[in-house]
Structure formats: structure tokens, C-alpha cells
Design a protein around this motif. Structure first.
Motif, PDB file in Angstrom:
ATOM      1  N   PRO A 696       0.801  -1.229   0.000  1.00 52.05           N
ATOM      2  CA  PRO A 696       0.000   0.000   0.000  1.00 52.05           C
ATOM      3  C   PRO A 696       0.834   1.280   0.000  1.00 52.05           C
ATOM      4  O   PRO A 696       1.907   1.325   0.602  1.00 52.05           O
ATOM      5  N   THR A 697       0.285   2.305  -0.659  1.00 53.01           N
ATOM      6  CA  THR A 697       0.928   3.618  -0.705  1.00 53.01           C
ATOM      7  C   THR A 697      -0.073   4.682  -0.232  1.00 53.01           C
ATOM      8  O   THR A 697      -1.114   4.356   0.320  1.00 53.01           O
ATOM      9  N   GLY A 698       0.240   5.953  -0.494  1.00 52.68           N
ATOM     10  CA  GLY A 698      -0.522   7.043   0.114  1.00 52.68           C
ATOM     11  C   GLY A 698      -1.965   7.127  -0.331  1.00 52.68           C
ATOM     12  O   GLY A 698      -2.312   6.804  -1.462  1.00 52.68           O
ATOM     13  N   LEU A 699      -2.828   7.611   0.579  1.00 53.59           N
ATOM     14  CA  LEU A 699      -4.249   7.704   0.257  1.00 53.59           C
ATOM     15  C   LEU A 699      -4.882   9.017   0.728  1.00 53.59           C
ATOM     16  O   LEU A 699      -5.840   9.496   0.128  1.00 53.59           O
ATOM     17  N   GLY A 700      -4.355   9.607   1.767  1.00 52.43           N
ATOM     18  CA  GLY A 700      -4.979  10.792   2.346  1.00 52.43           C
ATOM     19  C   GLY A 700      -4.841  12.042   1.496  1.00 52.43           C
ATOM     20  O   GLY A 700      -5.640  12.964   1.606  1.00 52.43           O
ATOM     21  N   GLU A 701      -3.832  12.098   0.664  1.00 51.33           N
ATOM     22  CA  GLU A 701      -3.583  13.316  -0.101  1.00 51.33           C
ATOM     23  C   GLU A 701      -3.818  13.204  -1.610  1.00 51.33           C
ATOM     24  O   GLU A 701      -4.212  14.176  -2.237  1.00 51.33           O
ATOM     25  N   PRO A 702      -3.508  12.076  -2.252  1.00 45.40           N
ATOM     26  CA  PRO A 702      -3.397  12.072  -3.718  1.00 45.40           C
ATOM     27  C   PRO A 702      -4.638  12.439  -4.515  1.00 45.40           C
ATOM     28  O   PRO A 702      -4.509  12.817  -5.679  1.00 45.40           O
ATOM     29  N   SER A 703      -5.830  12.369  -3.944  1.00 43.87           N
ATOM     30  CA  SER A 703      -6.999  12.712  -4.763  1.00 43.87           C
ATOM     31  C   SER A 703      -7.216  14.212  -4.848  1.00 43.87           C
ATOM     32  O   SER A 703      -7.964  14.687  -5.704  1.00 43.87           O
ATOM     33  N   LEU A 704      -6.591  14.984  -3.955  1.00 47.74           N
ATOM     34  CA  LEU A 704      -6.817  16.435  -3.942  1.00 47.74           C
ATOM     35  C   LEU A 704      -6.162  17.155  -5.115  1.00 47.74           C
ATOM     36  O   LEU A 704      -6.825  17.929  -5.816  1.00 47.74           O
ATOM     37  N   PRO A 705      -4.851  16.937  -5.354  1.00 42.86           N
ATOM     38  CA  PRO A 705      -4.185  17.814  -6.334  1.00 42.86           C
ATOM     39  C   PRO A 705      -4.770  17.783  -7.745  1.00 42.86           C
ATOM     40  O   PRO A 705      -5.048  18.850  -8.304  1.00 42.86           O
ATOM     41  N   PRO A 706      -5.001  16.612  -8.353  1.00 37.30           N
ATOM     42  CA  PRO A 706      -5.417  16.654  -9.755  1.00 37.30           C
ATOM     43  C   PRO A 706      -6.803  17.233  -9.972  1.00 37.30           C
ATOM     44  O   PRO A 706      -7.088  17.778 -11.050  1.00 37.30           O
ATOM     45  N   VAL A 707      -7.684  17.154  -8.968  1.00 39.05           N
ATOM     46  CA  VAL A 707      -9.068  17.569  -9.212  1.00 39.05           C
ATOM     47  C   VAL A 707      -9.157  19.064  -9.533  1.00 39.05           C
ATOM     48  O   VAL A 707     -10.079  19.507 -10.219  1.00 39.05           O
ATOM     49  N   MET A 708      -8.173  19.822  -9.059  1.00 37.08           N
ATOM     50  CA  MET A 708      -8.158  21.250  -9.386  1.00 37.08           C
ATOM     51  C   MET A 708      -8.007  21.433 -10.905  1.00 37.08           C
ATOM     52  O   MET A 708      -8.580  22.359 -11.490  1.00 37.08           O
ATOM     53  N   GLY A 709      -7.241  20.538 -11.521  1.00 39.30           N
ATOM     54  CA  GLY A 709      -7.072  20.598 -12.973  1.00 39.30           C
ATOM     55  C   GLY A 709      -8.280  20.043 -13.704  1.00 39.30           C
ATOM     56  O   GLY A 709      -8.728  20.606 -14.719  1.00 39.30           O
ATOM     57  N   ALA A 710      -8.833  18.955 -13.215  1.00 39.12           N
ATOM     58  CA  ALA A 710     -10.015  18.372 -13.857  1.00 39.12           C
ATOM     59  C   ALA A 710     -11.154  19.390 -13.855  1.00 39.12           C
ATOM     60  O   ALA A 710     -11.890  19.527 -14.842  1.00 39.12           O
ATOM     61  N   LEU A 711     -11.272  20.130 -12.739  1.00 38.85           N
ATOM     62  CA  LEU A 711     -12.313  21.151 -12.643  1.00 38.85           C
ATOM     63  C   LEU A 711     -12.058  22.283 -13.644  1.00 38.85           C
ATOM     64  O   LEU A 711     -12.975  22.691 -14.374  1.00 38.85           O
ATOM     65  N   ALA A 712     -10.826  22.788 -13.678  1.00 41.37           N
ATOM     66  CA  ALA A 712     -10.505  23.897 -14.589  1.00 41.37           C
ATOM     67  C   ALA A 712     -10.786  23.482 -16.036  1.00 41.37           C
ATOM     68  O   ALA A 712     -11.323  24.271 -16.829  1.00 41.37           O
ATOM     69  N   ASN A 713     -10.452  22.250 -16.364  1.00 41.94           N
ATOM     70  CA  ASN A 713     -10.645  21.789 -17.738  1.00 41.94           C
ATOM     71  C   ASN A 713     -12.132  21.608 -18.081  1.00 41.94           C
ATOM     72  O   ASN A 713     -12.569  21.921 -19.189  1.00 41.94           O
ATOM     73  N   ALA A 714     -12.888  21.119 -17.107  1.00 45.71           N
ATOM     74  CA  ALA A 714     -14.331  20.985 -17.334  1.00 45.71           C
ATOM     75  C   ALA A 714     -14.977  22.361 -17.463  1.00 45.71           C
ATOM     76  O   ALA A 714     -15.863  22.580 -18.303  1.00 45.71           O
ATOM     77  N   MET A 715     -14.537  23.314 -16.629  1.00 44.25           N
ATOM     78  CA  MET A 715     -15.092  24.680 -16.692  1.00 44.25           C
ATOM     79  C   MET A 715     -14.787  25.317 -18.049  1.00 44.25           C
ATOM     80  O   MET A 715     -15.608  26.062 -18.583  1.00 44.25           O
ATOM     81  N   TYR A 716     -13.623  24.997 -18.586  1.00 47.83           N
ATOM     82  CA  TYR A 716     -13.292  25.524 -19.921  1.00 47.83           C
ATOM     83  C   TYR A 716     -14.270  24.986 -20.951  1.00 47.83           C
ATOM     84  O   TYR A 716     -14.798  25.736 -21.789  1.00 47.83           O
ATOM     85  N   ARG A 717     -14.537  23.690 -20.895  1.00 46.09           N
ATOM     86  CA  ARG A 717     -15.458  23.094 -21.870  1.00 46.09           C
ATOM     87  C   ARG A 717     -16.858  23.710 -21.730  1.00 46.09           C
ATOM     88  O   ARG A 717     -17.531  23.994 -22.710  1.00 46.09           O
ATOM     89  N   LYS A 718     -17.270  23.883 -20.488  1.00 47.24           N
ATOM     90  CA  LYS A 718     -18.638  24.339 -20.233  1.00 47.24           C
ATOM     91  C   LYS A 718     -18.785  25.845 -20.456  1.00 47.24           C
ATOM     92  O   LYS A 718     -19.774  26.298 -21.043  1.00 47.24           O
ATOM     93  N   ALA A 719     -17.799  26.615 -19.976  1.00 46.10           N
ATOM     94  CA  ALA A 719     -17.941  28.079 -19.996  1.00 46.10           C
ATOM     95  C   ALA A 719     -17.162  28.726 -21.129  1.00 46.10           C
ATOM     96  O   ALA A 719     -17.290  29.927 -21.357  1.00 46.10           O
TER      97      ALA A 719
END
Lengths: 739, 155
Positions: A696-719
């Protein structure tokens, strides 16, 4: 079967104390799931005697097992997961396991620290050994009792049996004899396929206590004769104390004392956990929290500064200047980036920024201390108890053996409680007033006296040839007290001509680790930039990334050993999330959809996010998240961590910022500092774990960083608009929600 | 200082405090009921939520002098055995991470369901917007509220 050497020193094994210690039972794992509690409680009567098998666990004469959870619990749920690992190798029924928080004990435990998503990864082997060693000793005790070869003994769910002789016994019956045996030099660990507890959904061991409001947290600590203290730090970073109306304060109702106090004398030996400490403070001591709060509000103090005080404008101006300068030494350089940019058919260049962030744990900083002439007892929420002990030994001039530190459950960590100067303050106050004391920060103290997430700027440039192939990459980062980049992370190794470099701007404003340090900026902007480069190349953003991973796998640029990622696993989560989300950039739903992938804390995460926009404010409708963190100990709680990291990342990228004027934070409570709320949280999050049997490796942190990019990219498509600067919506907008 | 007689969790308690003292600190410091949490002190985070005659209120911003003879219910008094449908739903969904805000969330959710047994998603969001969860357990909180609503309808 894996045969491994045991690593316990003899002093880790306190033998056969045979007596029940008081106040042991802190966690009841069965209560949360049991439908008939009364029956279960009757079935789980406390044993008459506990037998210490090793420092991690003890077994009662009736077969109940108490397992110590060594690491601090900040909400990452190690207090459930770590004992699960021990219990599995011990081969015991989880319903008969009690869990206790271990105090700081460097003789028995290593790395009692909550940080870097490392508790499970670094604790994995030791926890398994603890369980397996105890099981081996129980088997040996049975073999001795039954006069049969130990190799013929089997265990299952807390029972020992020998088929040939027909003997069987519960662990409780063999615990006394087992505790008296020599520690085996080698033990057998289970293969992943043999796990019966690891990999299964287990509810939070403190769940029942949490939902019934039992005292669990540092702020809940209460002792006879305990005083309440609040501290006043300089209101601006870079100031020192000059004078205050302390005599007036002392005369206020319920106030026992008010004084100026040096916490860290000049020349004090500091630990890294003292980062962000303030050397001096005003202290107000009284009977009750409200009276002390009132007195604190009445403090009129003068402070002075040696030099100019910093502002957000100053930070941003200086960071922008640094982006124009080439640092002396790049972090990594492959090929000839300058020549490649000169021949590129298309160059994409974008600059991104993000502000300081406060940690804002829901439980403000606090700590209990009782320091006497020859002993110090500390109790409270701390992610770094061992470092705290080192600091206290110097500041209190006391041997470490005389300092006891116990961790409470913490109302959030996110890195803030790595920096334990608030606990040092409590110890210094207790020593001075010669009484037990609980130091309490107000929300304003907590938010304005932080070890903040640094502010960052970064400029990316990408060069594409006429075929849309990425031939050159340049990243230049700048951050406050943090260079703000990782030289050898993706796309290093996948681009022929590559340059990464960074600058650090030293500031008076104190900074530190904030959930997924540095990654919490880099992942979002890197993924936003990759999205824009893929668009310029005329390629699907997932296909574009997969091409780069192919290069990194088949023909890596530079020394692949230097690359801080495994391209196969990275591409694996991207393919998984592509398939699970039915990603298709030609379908109508692509118009509201963004993707991101990142590697940090030894784990791989890829996300696809569908967004809706309401009056310029994004809301995630659905998120698909693929995670490769090796073996998942407790999927129920692992999904919770992933969901929480996603909400946390979206919230901060969208709404949150801490700004400065004249050295003072301009936000000091939740009316001005915006955190994400219910109506802004994603409607649905679906998480998929890669099942690969890797440790096993890390779990408490790794989902946070990329979602900021996934959100920005989705907002670009939508807006139809790119978002380069966080927070995307802003914390200044007056959308206050009165509770 | 003044003496107040409070009705808390079905019992009567006398406290002698300054009239400006918020209910939160009376509960925590004087009556030693610490399940109600201090989060912000300005009614912005909801960690201190209790029921006053069944209505969810922010105890950090309610002076003791304003309580009168209204019934105060805290998380400790929400149910005798920790088996209120909302508490059970919270356990079933394994909602908490750090757990600090959850007493306030549960008190707010239980007040919501008492008034509106079948809230829609948007009604849940509106009612719960004053309660911050820094760990980000919002998705599970909503599931738990729906589960509790369903359990209530079957009871």
C-alpha cells in the motif's frame, strides 16, 4: 507464504503483566455495526487479565484482543486501518478487537507521525510483523501444551487447532504461555490472497463515540484545577512586542494572570516541527474560556516591526519578477529546449497562480500541558509528537524520559498540526503558572497565525512541431518559501527537450505543509496546461497524455531511474477512468467534462469531472476517480478519503484565498474566508481502485491535487473560458451564508 | 454574574455565569457537555449546533440570558442510546473522517427531518449549508440524511 525476519528488540516485549490496566478501552469496533448491541456487549465482557504479547497488542484471557494504533489520527482513519493490518496477520475475529490510541513511545513504535500519506505505507511491514509474531507465539504455546509439532498447528479467527490430536483452544487460553516465550527469529506473513480483514469494509472504530458526542478531541480535555489560557501573537507577520495593557487585563473578571512570555529563547534548538513558531506571546490565564476570550478582546498592545511589512501585492510582484529570471541551476534539463522552441511550429505559453491558503482545521489549535519541576504531561492534537518531545526536552531543560505525550483524536490536520508550537506554548505557560493548563486558539488566532500553503506562480511553455507532437517543455515556477515544482515528475522523461526550474521567495509570512504540499498547486496547473497543449495539438486530452506515457515507457528521455513516477501505473489509472466514465471527446457530454491525472505520495490518481455552471460558479455533477494506491486496507474508508480530497481540492481551487495587507491576514474567520459548503459539493463521486496486490501507498492526499485541474478543464469546456488563477470564483464575493 | 436555570437534555441545571456567556461555553465549560463543538464563534460553521425547543440554533452566538425556559437538546441528549435514526444512518454510511463537525451536522440534520421528513436534495443542501465539514464528507452526509428519512418513514 513469505518468511521474514522479525525486527523487534527485546524491550518492545513487555511480558505477561497479567493484570488489567485501567482505562484501556477506547475504541469499540463492533458497536458501529452491531444490530443488537446489548447482546454483543454481553458476549464481549472484559477479560480478567490482559497478556502483553508485544507492544502492539495484548490478548485477554477470554480471547478479546486490544490492538494499539500507533500513529496520530487526524481523520485519515489510521486508527481503524492500522489495527486491521495487525488483526489480519494475528488471524483474529475483528469483532473481538478493541482499539486504543498508543501514546508516544519511541521504544516500541517507529514514525508516530501523521504526514505525507505515509502511515500505512511505512507502517505496513511493522504492523504485519506485530500480528504475525504474536500468532506464531500463540501457535508455539499451543504446540508446547499439546506436545505436537508447531508446523501442524493452524489458526483461524482467534482459534488455534491441531487436526491430528483433535486439540483446539482460543487465543485467550494460550495468551499467558505465549507471552512467556522467546520472540521467534522468523515468522510467516500471509500472501495477499490470504487476507481476511485487509481489503474489507470496516467502519470507523470511533464512529459511535463521534455521533454521540463523547469527549475525544483535544479541546474536550478537562482536568481538576485546569486553567484556560489564550495567547496573543503579533497581529502582523514581522512584528515584535512593545507594550500592552496587561494590568487592566489582570483585573478583568475570571482572569488569574496576564503576562508577556518568551516561548522560544534565542538559540533554542528547533525541530522542523517548530516551523511557523512565534518566539514570544502575550498570555491570558483564567477560569473559563469565555472569560479569557473577553479579556483577550480587551488587550490593547503595541507592536513594532524592523522592516517593511508584506502584502499580497508585494508577494505577487516579487513572484512575477522571479518568473522573468532564469535560476542558476535548473532542476532538470534534457536535450536542447532552446533549439527545440526555436524550431517549434506552435508555442503555447501560459502563466498560472494560486494564493496562500490557511489549513482551517475545524478544531482550532489547542493543547493541554501540566509541567512540574521534574515531569511534563502533554495531551492534545499533534501530528508530530516525537518532534514535539525533542523540542520540549530543550525548552523545558528536561530529559525526554520525563516527558509524556499523548495524542487525542484530532479535529482535522491537513498539515497544520505538524507544526506544534501551540503545544510548546502550553508547556511553557504551565511551567510558569505552576498549574495544568489548556491553551485554546480562537478561530481568528488559528486562521491568522498559520503555517500556510505558500502562494505560487508558474509559467509553462510547450513547443509542438507541425504534426502536433510535443517536442519541447519548459516550466519555471516560483513560490513563497517553496520552489514550487518537482523536477522529475511527468512529463519529464516523455519529452525530448525538457527544462524545469524554480525560485523560492523568502517571506515573513510563515508557510508549511498543507495537504499534498506543492502538488496541491502543481497538479492542477500542469493538468490545465496539458489540456490546452492537447487542444493546440488537435488531440484528445487523454490520448495526448497516453502518447506521452508510451514514450516514457518505450523510449524514455534521460535516465528513467530519475523519473519520479511509473508510466505504466500512471497510464493505467488514466485508461481506467477513461473506460469507467465512457470518455469520448466527440460525444455531447464532452462539453462539460474535464480530465486530470497525477502522481504524488506514491499513488496514482486520474479523474474525469462533469461540471455545471450557475452564474459563473461551478458545481461538479459527477466525478469518476481511478486510484492506484496498491493494496487498499479498508475500501469503505479509502473511498471516504478520496471523496474528501476531491471536495477539498474543488473547494479551495474555487473559493479560498488568504491575502495580506501590512503583514496582516485579511481574512480571519469563515465570514471572509470561503470554504466549500453542502450546496457546492459534488453531487456524486465514484471511485475505482486498481487491484494489483502491490504494497500500500498514500491515500490521504493524492486525490486532492489533480481535481483542481479536472475542474478547470471541465469549466473551460462548459464556460468556454480558461481559468489560470485560483481561486476561480473567489473568496471575496459576498455570498455569506449565515448559519 | 447571574444564576440561570437551564433545561438541558431533560434535566434542570443551575449555572452562575456572566449574562453574556454564550450557551456553547456554558455547555462546555460549566456543564461539561463537550459534544457541542467550538468552530468559529460567529455562527458561520455550525459546529456548535444544538436544539432550542426543537429548532437548530448556533449555541456560540446565543447568550445564556436569552435562553429563558426553552428546552436545550445537545448531541448527548439526542437519543438515550445513540440510536436516533440520524445517528444510526451516520454510522451506516460511515460518514465521519475527523469527526469534529459531525455533532453539529447531526443536530442540524435531525432538526431538518423533524420539520421536513422527506427533504429533497436541494432542501437538504439549503438546510445544511451553514454546517462546514472541512474534511469534505458532504456527499456521505447527504446520503445519511436520505437514509435516515427512509428509516423514519418505515418506523
Amino acid at each position: 507464504m513469505t518468511l521474514v525476519k522479525t525486527t523487534f528488540g527485546r524491550r518492545a516485549f513487555i511480558r505477561n503483566t497479567g493484570l488489567a490496566s485501567g482505562g484501556l478501552v477506547l475504541g469499540f469496533s463492533w458497536l458501529a455495526s452491531c444490530k443488537d448491541e446489548a447482546a454483543m456487549e454481553a458476549a464481549l465482557q472484559m477479560p480478567d487479565s490482559w497478556f502483553d504479547i508485544n507492544g502492539f497488542l495484548k490478548i485477554g484471557d477470554n480471547g478479546l484482543v486490544t490492538i494499539m494504533s500507533p500513529n496520530p489520527e487526524i481523520g485519515q482513519n489510521v486508527k481503524t486501518a492500522m489495527p486491521m493490518i495487525v488483526a489480519d496477520e494475528l488471524d483474529v475475529d475483528w469483532a473481538k478487537v478493541l482499539v486504543e490510541q498508543a501514546p508516544l513511545n519511541t521504544d516500541i513504535f517507529t514514525r508516530q507521525l501523521a504526514g505525507g500519506s505515509q502511515s500505512i505505507r511505512q507502517g505496513w511491514q511493522g504492523l504485519r510483523l506485530a500480528g504475525a509474531t504474536a500468532r506464531q507465539m500463540l501457535k508455539q504455546a499451543a504446540a508446547n501444551a499439546w506436545q505436537v509439532p508447531v508446523g501442524e498447528i493452524v489458526t483461524a479467527a482467534g482459534m488455534i487447532s491441531h487436526e491430528g490430536s483433535g486439540n483446539s483452544a482460543g487465543y485467550g487460553e494460550m495468551a499467558a504461555a505465549a507471552g512467556a516465550l522467546e520472540v521467534p527469529e522468523e515468522v510467516v506473513l500471509k500472501e495477499p490472497g490470504e487476507f481476511s480483514i485487509i481489503g474489507t469494509d470496516r467502519k470507523n472504530v470511533d464512529g459511535k463515540k463521534i455521533v454521540t458526542g463523547q469527549p475525544l478531541f483535544g479541546l474536550d480535555v478537562d482536568r481538576d484545577n485546569m486553567r484556560i489560557a489564550m495567547v496573543v501573537h503579533p497581529p502582523a507577520f514581522g512584528q515584535k512586542f512593545k507594550s500592552a495593557n496587561l494590568e487592566e487585563i489582570k483585573a478583568m473578571p475570571g482572569i488569574q494572570d496576564a503576562f508577556h512570555q518568551v516561548v522560544y529563547p534565542e538559540g533554542a534548538e528547533l525541530q522542523w516541527s517548530d516551523g511557523g513558531h512565534v518566539p514570544e506571546m502575550l498570555v491570558i490565564v483564567g477560569n473559563s474560556t469565555w472569560e479569557v476570550m473577553q479579556a483577550k478582546r480587551a488587550v490593547q498592545a503595541e507592536w513594532e516591526a524592523d522592516g517593511p511589512l508584506e502584502s499580497t501585492e508585494y508577494h505577487n510582484t516579487e513572484l512575477a519578477k522571479l518568473l522573468e529570471q532564469a535560476p542558476d541551476n535548473p532542476g532538470r534539463r534534457d536535450g536542447n529546449p532552446e533549439a527545440a522552441f526555436a524550431r517549434a511550429a506552435t508555442i503555447v505559453e501560459k502563466t498560472y497562480s494560486a494564493p496562500y491558503l490557511a489549513h482551517n482545521t475545524m478544531e482550532p489549535m489547542n493543547f493541554f500541558a501540566h509541567v512540574t519541576a521534574d515531569k511534563a504531561e502533554l495531551l492534545g492534537p499533534i501530528q508530530t509528537p516525537e518532534y514535539l518531545e525533542n523540542t520540549l526536552a530543550g525548552i523545558l531543560e528536561m530529559p525526554k524520559e520525563n516527558i509524556d505525550i499523548m495524542m487525542t483524536r484530532m479535529g482535522g490536520g491537513f498539515g497544520r498540526r505538524l507544526y506544534g508550537s501551540f503545544a510548546v506554548e502550553a508547556a511553557v505557560i504551565s511551567k510558569r503558572i505552576q498549574a495544568p493548563v489548556k491553551v485554546v486558539y480562537s478561530r481568528e488566532d488559528d486562521m491568522t497565525q498559520g503555517t500556510y500553503r505558500p502562494s505560487y506562480m508558474v509559467r509553462y511553455r510547450a513547443g509542438l512541431d507541425a504534426d502536433g507532437k510535443l517536442i519541447a517543455w519548459h516550466m519555471r515556477a516560483a513560490g513563497t518559501n517553496d520552489g514550487g515544482y518537482f523536477a522529475n515528475r511527468f512529463p519529464a522523461g516523455a519529452v525530448e527537450n525538457y527544462l524545469s526550474e524554480g525560485h523560492t521567495l523568502r517571506t515573513e509570512v510563515t508557510t508549511g505543509a498543507w495537504r499534498a504540499p506543492t502538488s496541491n498547486f502543481m497538479a492542477g496547473v500542469e493538468n490545465a496546461f496539458l489540456d490546452e497543449v492537447a487542444e493546440a495539438a488537435g488531440k484528445d486530452p487523454i490520448a495526448f497524455r497516453l502518447e506521452l506515457f508510451d514514450r516514457s515507457i518505450n523510449d524514455p528521455v534521460g535516465d528513467p531511474e530519475k523519473n519520479d513516477y511509473d508510466p505504466e501505473r500512471y497510464a493505467g489509472v488514466l485508461r481506467l477512468v477513461r473506460d469507467k466514465s465512457n470518455w469520448d471527446s466527440s460525444s455531447p457530454n464532452a462539453e462539460k467534462r474535464g480530465v486530470a491525472a497525477y502522481y504524488c505520495h506514491n499513488s496514482y490518481v486520474a479523474q474525469v469531472l462533469d461540471v455545471e455552471m450557475n452564474a459563473g460558479v461551478p458545481r461538479a455533477d459527477k466525478i469518476w476517480c481511478a486510484v492506484d494506491c496498491g493494496i487498499v486496507i479498508n475500501p469503505l474508508s479509502a473511498r471516504n478519503q478520496i471523496e474528501g480530497g476531491i471536495v477539498d481540492g474543488i473547494g479551495h481551487a474555487t473559493f479560498s484565498a488568504l491575502t495580506f495587507e501590512d503583514g496582516k491576514p485579511q481574512q480571519d474567520n469563515f465570514d471572509t474566508y470561503r470554504l466549500i459548503r453542502h450546496s457546492e459539493a459534488p453531487r456524486e463521486i465514484e471511485t475505482f481502485f486498481v487491484d494489483n496486490g502491490i504494497d500500500p501507498t498514500g491515500l490521504g492526499e493524492p486525490s486532492l491535487p489533480p481535481v483542481m485541474g479536472a475542474l478547470a478543464n471541465a469549466m473551460y469546456r462548459k464556460a468556454g473560458k480558461r481559468y489560470y488563477h485560483q481561486p476561480f470564483v473567489g473568496s471575496q464575493e459576498d455570498r455569506r451564508i449565515i448559519g | 454574574m447571574a444564576t440561570y436555570t437551564l433545561k438541558i437534555n431533560g434535566t434542570s441545571r443551575d449555572v452562575e455565569v456572566d449574562p453574556s456567556t454564550p450557551l456553547l461555553w456554558v455547555l462546555r465549560d460549566h456543564i461539561k457537555l463537550v459534544g457541542t463543538k467550538f468552530g468559529c464563534g460567529i455562527a458561520q460553521c455550525g459546529a456548535c449546533t444544538v436544539h432550542l425547543d426543537g429548532m437548530a440554533v448556533r449555541s456560540c452566538s446565543l447568550p445564556i440570558s436569552s435562553i429563558g425556559d426553552k428546552e436545550v437538546t445537545t448531541i448527548e441528549g439526542l437519543s438515550e442510546n445513540g440510536d436516533h435514526p440520524v445517528q444510526l444512518a451516520w454510522l451506516e454510511e460511515d460518514v465521519p473522517q475527523c469527526g469534529y463537525c459531525q455533532a453539529g451536522q447531526i443536530m442540524n440534520a435531525s432538526a431538518l427531518l423533524a420539520q421536513n421528513p422527506y427533504p429533497s436534495d436541494s432542501e437538504i443542501e439549503t438546510a445544511m449549508n451553514g454546517n462546514i465539514c472541512r474534511c469534505g464528507t458532504y456527499v456521505r452526509i447527504k446520503k445519511a440524511i436520505k437514509r435516515a428519512a427512509e428509516a423514519g418513514s418505515n418506523a
